[in-house]
Motif scaffolding. Structure first.
Motif, mmCIF file in Angstrom:
data_model
loop_
_atom_site.group_PDB
_atom_site.id
_atom_site.type_symbol
_atom_site.label_atom_id
_atom_site.label_comp_id
_atom_site.label_asym_id
_atom_site.label_seq_id
_atom_site.Cartn_x
_atom_site.Cartn_y
_atom_site.Cartn_z
ATOM 1 N N PHE A 22 8.042 -15.379 37.507
ATOM 2 C CA PHE A 22 6.981 -14.527 36.996
ATOM 3 C C PHE A 22 6.962 -14.643 35.482
ATOM 4 O O PHE A 22 8.010 -14.608 34.831
ATOM 5 C CB PHE A 22 7.194 -13.075 37.423
ATOM 6 N N VAL A 23 5.757 -14.793 34.927
ATOM 7 C CA VAL A 23 5.590 -14.987 33.489
ATOM 8 C C VAL A 23 4.684 -13.892 32.957
ATOM 9 O O VAL A 23 3.577 -13.678 33.461
ATOM 10 C CB VAL A 23 4.986 -16.385 33.196
ATOM 11 N N ASP A 24 5.165 -13.182 31.922
ATOM 12 C CA ASP A 24 4.357 -12.168 31.241
ATOM 13 C C ASP A 24 3.395 -12.873 30.300
ATOM 14 O O ASP A 24 3.794 -13.688 29.465
ATOM 15 C CB ASP A 24 5.245 -11.205 30.449
ATOM 16 N N LEU A 25 2.108 -12.581 30.457
ATOM 17 C CA LEU A 25 1.048 -13.201 29.669
ATOM 18 C C LEU A 25 0.494 -12.197 28.666
ATOM 19 O O LEU A 25 0.795 -11.005 28.739
ATOM 20 C CB LEU A 25 -0.066 -13.674 30.613
ATOM 21 N N PRO A 26 -0.345 -12.662 27.739
ATOM 22 C CA PRO A 26 -1.006 -11.720 26.828
ATOM 23 C C PRO A 26 -1.846 -10.706 27.617
ATOM 24 O O PRO A 26 -2.175 -10.930 28.772
ATOM 25 C CB PRO A 26 -1.901 -12.625 25.975
ATOM 26 N N ASP A 27 -2.192 -9.628 27.018
ATOM 27 C CA ASP A 27 -2.965 -8.534 27.625
ATOM 28 C C ASP A 27 -2.157 -7.803 28.690
ATOM 29 O O ASP A 27 -2.729 -7.127 29.543
ATOM 30 C CB ASP A 27 -4.278 -9.037 28.252
ATOM 31 N N GLY A 28 -0.829 -7.955 28.685
ATOM 32 C CA GLY A 28 0.012 -7.217 29.615
ATOM 33 C C GLY A 28 -0.076 -7.670 31.060
ATOM 34 O O GLY A 28 0.333 -6.958 31.969
ATOM 35 N N LEU A 32 2.336 -15.885 38.354
ATOM 36 C CA LEU A 32 3.419 -16.541 39.073
ATOM 37 C C LEU A 32 3.315 -18.055 38.923
ATOM 38 O O LEU A 32 2.257 -18.644 39.145
ATOM 39 C CB LEU A 32 3.372 -16.188 40.557
ATOM 40 N N VAL A 33 4.442 -18.673 38.566
ATOM 41 C CA VAL A 33 4.562 -20.126 38.567
ATOM 42 C C VAL A 33 5.359 -20.479 39.814
ATOM 43 O O VAL A 33 6.535 -20.138 39.921
ATOM 44 C CB VAL A 33 5.305 -20.651 37.313
ATOM 45 N N HIS A 34 4.700 -21.120 40.781
ATOM 46 C CA HIS A 34 5.401 -21.529 42.005
ATOM 47 C C HIS A 34 6.437 -22.588 41.653
ATOM 48 O O HIS A 34 6.261 -23.358 40.703
ATOM 49 C CB HIS A 34 4.404 -22.077 43.035
ATOM 50 N N ILE A 35 7.520 -22.654 42.418
ATOM 51 C CA ILE A 35 8.610 -23.586 42.124
ATOM 52 C C ILE A 35 8.123 -25.034 42.082
ATOM 53 O O ILE A 35 8.641 -25.849 41.333
ATOM 54 C CB ILE A 35 9.771 -23.406 43.127
ATOM 55 N N SER A 36 7.083 -25.353 42.846
ATOM 56 C CA SER A 36 6.550 -26.722 42.847
ATOM 57 C C SER A 36 5.778 -27.033 41.569
ATOM 58 O O SER A 36 5.477 -28.188 41.293
ATOM 59 C CB SER A 36 5.638 -26.941 44.052
ATOM 60 N N GLU A 37 5.440 -26.015 40.785
ATOM 61 C CA GLU A 37 4.672 -26.205 39.554
ATOM 62 C C GLU A 37 5.535 -26.067 38.299
ATOM 63 O O GLU A 37 5.030 -25.998 37.192
ATOM 64 C CB GLU A 37 3.522 -25.194 39.484
ATOM 65 N N VAL A 38 6.868 -26.033 38.474
ATOM 66 C CA VAL A 38 7.760 -25.845 37.329
ATOM 67 C C VAL A 38 7.998 -27.157 36.591
ATOM 68 O O VAL A 38 7.992 -27.205 35.371
ATOM 69 C CB VAL A 38 9.104 -25.227 37.786
ATOM 70 N N ALA A 39 8.212 -28.252 37.335
ATOM 71 C CA ALA A 39 8.528 -29.537 36.711
ATOM 72 C C ALA A 39 7.910 -30.670 37.518
ATOM 73 O O ALA A 39 7.525 -30.486 38.669
ATOM 74 C CB ALA A 39 10.041 -29.716 36.618
ATOM 75 N N ASP A 40 7.851 -31.862 36.906
ATOM 76 C CA ASP A 40 7.304 -33.034 37.583
ATOM 77 C C ASP A 40 8.266 -33.614 38.612
ATOM 78 O O ASP A 40 7.897 -34.464 39.392
ATOM 79 C CB ASP A 40 6.949 -34.128 36.574
ATOM 80 N N ARG A 41 9.481 -33.164 38.586
ATOM 81 C CA ARG A 41 10.476 -33.650 39.546
ATOM 82 C C ARG A 41 10.762 -32.555 40.564
ATOM 83 O O ARG A 41 10.327 -31.421 40.410
ATOM 84 C CB ARG A 41 11.756 -34.062 38.824
ATOM 85 N N VAL A 56 7.472 -20.060 27.533
ATOM 86 C CA VAL A 56 6.889 -21.224 28.191
ATOM 87 C C VAL A 56 5.388 -21.278 27.923
ATOM 88 O O VAL A 56 4.750 -20.262 27.669
ATOM 89 C CB VAL A 56 7.129 -21.191 29.722
ATOM 90 N N THR A 57 4.852 -22.485 27.963
ATOM 91 C CA THR A 57 3.408 -22.688 27.915
ATOM 92 C C THR A 57 2.957 -22.951 29.343
ATOM 93 O O THR A 57 3.536 -23.785 30.037
ATOM 94 C CB THR A 57 3.045 -23.888 27.024
ATOM 95 N N VAL A 58 1.961 -22.219 29.784
ATOM 96 C CA VAL A 58 1.490 -22.342 31.163
ATOM 97 C C VAL A 58 -0.012 -22.615 31.178
ATOM 98 O O VAL A 58 -0.720 -22.284 30.234
ATOM 99 C CB VAL A 58 1.786 -21.054 31.987
#
Length: 137
Positions: A22-28, A32-41, A56-58
């Motif tokens: 879970f990533v806190d973004l601007p505006d409160g 969610l970043v799914h585990i498959s979207e974390v890295a290219d490997r 992190v940049t998302v």
């Protein structure tokens, strides 16, 4: 700042589960970043890649009507363009690719190999019995 699909944002990892982070973004808001979207490997354990508090940049993949925000870290990374090869020489040493054998080709090859095996087995067993099907009575 509105959060729209396709936009890149900076955020802070606020929680980690076995299926993503879970990533806190601007505006409160939180996404969610799914585990498959974390890295290219392949990532077996997300703790090997992320920790709580990491900046992190998302990239926003989707914003659902119920307010859920799908994010990706791997798509937020700008990849350099691969240079295109200017030579026309084949990369496989000049060999041409042949088409994959059709189903009929595979079946006919299988039948031929099976018949060869059966004839070999017959010859071996007949020689042990003493000739062509001769039976002792």
């Amino acid at each position: 700042m509105s959060i729209e699909a396709g936009s890149k944002l900076k955020g802070k990892v606020s929680g980690i589960t076995n299926f993503g982070a879970f990533v806190d973004l601007p505006d409160g808001k939180t996404g969610l970043v799914h585990i498959s979207e974390v890295a290219d490997r392949y990532v077996k354990d997300i703790h090997d890649v992320l920790s709580i508090g990491d900046e992190v940049t998302v990239k926003v993949l989707q914003v659902a009507p119920d307010g859920k925000i799908g994010l990706s870290i791997r798509k937020a990374v700008d990849k350099p363009e691969r240079p295109r090869s200017t030579s026309r020489a084949p990369k496989n040493g000049g060999k041409r690719f042949t088409h994959a054998p059709s189903f009929e080709d595979k079946i006919s090859r299988y039948l031929k190999e099976s018949e060869d095996r059966l004839s070999t087995i017959k010859r071996q067993t007949e020689s042990k019995r003493g000739g062509r099907g001769a039976r002792r009575g």
